[in-house]
Design an enzyme around this catalytic site. Structure first.
Site, short mmCIF file in Angstrom:
data_model
loop_
_atom_site.label_atom_id
_atom_site.label_comp_id
_atom_site.label_asym_id
_atom_site.label_seq_id
_atom_site.Cartn_x
_atom_site.Cartn_y
_atom_site.Cartn_z
N HIS A 82 1.06 -1.20 -0.10
CA HIS A 82 0.17 0.06 -0.05
C HIS A 82 0.92 1.41 0.07
O HIS A 82 1.88 1.28 0.62
CB HIS A 82 -0.86 0.00 1.31
CG HIS A 82 -1.81 1.16 1.36
ND1 HIS A 82 -2.86 1.23 0.45
CD2 HIS A 82 -1.76 2.31 1.91
CE1 HIS A 82 -3.57 2.51 0.68
NE2 HIS A 82 -2.71 3.19 1.62
N ASP A 161 -15.23 2.26 7.25
CA ASP A 161 -14.34 3.15 6.90
C ASP A 161 -14.95 3.95 5.92
O ASP A 161 -14.30 5.29 5.86
CB ASP A 161 -13.06 2.53 6.25
CG ASP A 161 -11.99 3.59 5.65
OD1 ASP A 161 -11.58 4.48 6.50
OD2 ASP A 161 -11.83 3.52 4.55
N ARG A 168 -15.39 12.45 7.85
CA ARG A 168 -13.81 13.08 8.31
C ARG A 168 -13.52 14.16 7.18
O ARG A 168 -13.26 15.04 7.62
CB ARG A 168 -12.87 12.00 8.15
CG ARG A 168 -12.86 11.19 9.61
CD ARG A 168 -11.88 10.03 9.58
NE ARG A 168 -10.45 10.52 9.30
CZ ARG A 168 -9.55 9.63 8.53
NH1 ARG A 168 -9.99 8.66 8.13
NH2 ARG A 168 -8.59 10.33 8.51
N SER A 183 -7.82 3.91 9.20
CA SER A 183 -8.56 4.00 7.82
C SER A 183 -7.96 2.78 6.93
O SER A 183 -8.49 2.13 6.23
CB SER A 183 -8.53 5.30 7.42
OG SER A 183 -9.01 5.44 6.23
N LYS A 187 -8.86 -1.46 5.61
CA LYS A 187 -8.82 -2.05 4.31
C LYS A 187 -7.95 -3.31 3.95
O LYS A 187 -8.12 -4.03 3.35
CB LYS A 187 -8.77 -0.96 3.32
CG LYS A 187 -10.14 -0.06 3.49
CD LYS A 187 -9.96 1.18 2.41
CE LYS A 187 -8.91 2.36 3.07
NZ LYS A 187 -9.16 3.54 3.00
#
Ligand code: URA
Length: 433
Positions: A82, A161, A168, A183, A187
């Protein structure tokens, strides 16, 4: 239990329990807690903070709010990567086939671009025919057959999320380290891979502007990953300068192919090799040196390129554009940018360059906006390079002529030239395992 009491408890700076966090996450996801109360709690968290234990509990609760992808059939061989988001960041397109060509199962769901940062799914969609919307069973079958699948987020992963992030976004509560870490990691945990490597970007084009903040985020995410039973490592990497020489969807596919064909930008290649090596070390327990060797070999011998072609073909993409990237669409309107003075490029603000690429049509300003996959920027000179007044430093591409002037203006704002060479910053600031 009442949400009012949970808000009050966090407002007063107290630690929330697992039950209280789950009550909020599940209640809000199901629509039983109002946006007003959820916003109040998020602001209390933003101001008072959460400790590591609360952040892990929040992550687990959000991960469990929807489907959990079951990759257990692949044992410990699954890996995910990621990036916290950057400009010109096409590393997933290279790292995933490198690792898959070495036997690692890369079952990867990626995001779309938003704001000044690009997304892997948009890049893949610039390959004619490429399907990013496989069903979960098609996705798993492909991973079983060829060891790799790259798709958009599918199924109902971490719906909490999605809802919390949307809130947010409009309540000025995005920039909190616990909320960002939970967050992202919710995932990744829901996506099921046993091994996770995080590329935490740091600099002008990143969420985290300083190495200190990036380190805090990276350490917290690694801690969360490990607490959730995943082998996790993070690299903190430079995002003061766009990554590679191309920004924009088709252009980035072209650049990824250059690297997979064992050529291309050296900095981009180094980062891809290091990220791949981090995954190889986690999966096979190899030393950094051995892992780097394996990743280099996958590029040198062409097995990573073959794996990428296998991936594109399996997902319905047109292989001829991978064999010959010149066939990929390139914006019919172009504008060359010239250096205004002689000297060294001392800064190339990647946020502004990312914004220029959005103006050209390569990105989207708001969720759902269409993308011009032929739009983008080719950088001929990078920070640290010497330039002479009047020499070409970049070319802008778009299919909408009206966008060129505004994009050029934004692009020029990103550049600073000086008589003295800039201090060079490392590509990789730190590795956290
Ligand atoms: N990316 C995410 O997925 N979540 C955040 O909160 C920030 C960046």
């Amino acid at each position: 239990m009442r949400i009012y009491d949970i808000i009050e408890k966090k407002r007063d700076g107290n630690k929330l329990s697992k039950e209280e966090i789950s009550f909020f996450v599940n209640g809000f996801t199901r629509g039983e807690i109002s946006k007003e109360q959820a916003s109040a709690l998020l602001m209390a968290v933003f101001i008072r903070g959460m400790d590591e234990e609360e952040t892990v509990m929040l992550t687990e609760s959000m991960a469990r709010s929807g489907d959990l992808l079951d990759l257990s059939a692949f044992g410990n061989m699954t890996a995910d990567k990621h990036s916290t988001g950057g400009v010109g960041d096409k590393t997933s397109l290279i790292v995933a086939p490198v690792c898959a060509s070495l036997g690692i199962k890369m079952a990867k769901m990626s995001g779309r671009g938003l704001g000044h940062t690009g997304g892997t799914v948009d890049k893949l969609e610039s390959i004619p025919g490429y399907r990013v919307d496989l069903t979960v069973s098609e996705f798993l079958k492909q991973v079983e057959n060829i060891g790799i699948a790259l798709i958009g987020q599918t199924g109902n992963l971490a719906p909490a999320d999605k809802k919390i992030y949307a809130l947010r976004d409009v309540t000025a509560t995005v920039d909190n380290i616990s909320l960002i870490a939970s967050s992202i990691m919710s995932k990744k945990i829901a996506a099921g891979a046993k091994n996770i490597v995080l590329d935490v970007k740091c600099g002008s084009g990143a969420f985290m502007k300083t190495p200190e903040d990036a380190e805090k985020l990276a350490r917290l995410m690694v801690k969360i990953g490990k607490s959730c039973g995943r082998s996790t490592a993070a690299l903190i990497t430079n995002m003061d300068i766009p990554l590679g020489s191309y920004i924009g969807n088709s252009l980035e596919i072209k650049e990824a192919v250059e690297i997979l064909k064992n050529g291309g930008d050296k900095t981009l290649r180094t980062l891809c090799v290091e990220l791949s090596a981090a995954i190889i070390s986690l999966v096979f327990g190899k030393s950094h040196e051995e892992a780097v060797n394996d990743a280099e070999k996958a590029l040198n011998t062409g097995i990573a390129f073959d794996k990428f072609k296998e991936l594109v073909s399996a997902q319905g993409g047109d292989i001829s554009v991978i064999d010959n990237p010149e066939l990929l669409p390139v914006g019919q309107y172009q504008k060359d940018i010239f250096a205004k003075e002689s000297g060294y490029i001392v800064s190339q603000d990647s946020r502004k360059i990312g914004e220029a690429s959005v103006i050209l049509g390569a990105g989207r300003e708001k969720y759902g906006d269409p993308i011009d996959c032929s739009a983008g920027i080719m950088l001929l000179k990078k920070t640290g390079d010497r330039v002479s007044a009047g020499k070409k430093t970049a070319t802008l591409y778009t299919s909408d002529k009206n966008r060129l002037e505004a994009a050029a203006e934004m692009f020029n704002e990103a550049f600073k030239i000086s008589k003295t060479a800039p201090e060079t910053k490392p590509l990789i600031f730190e590795k956290i395992v």
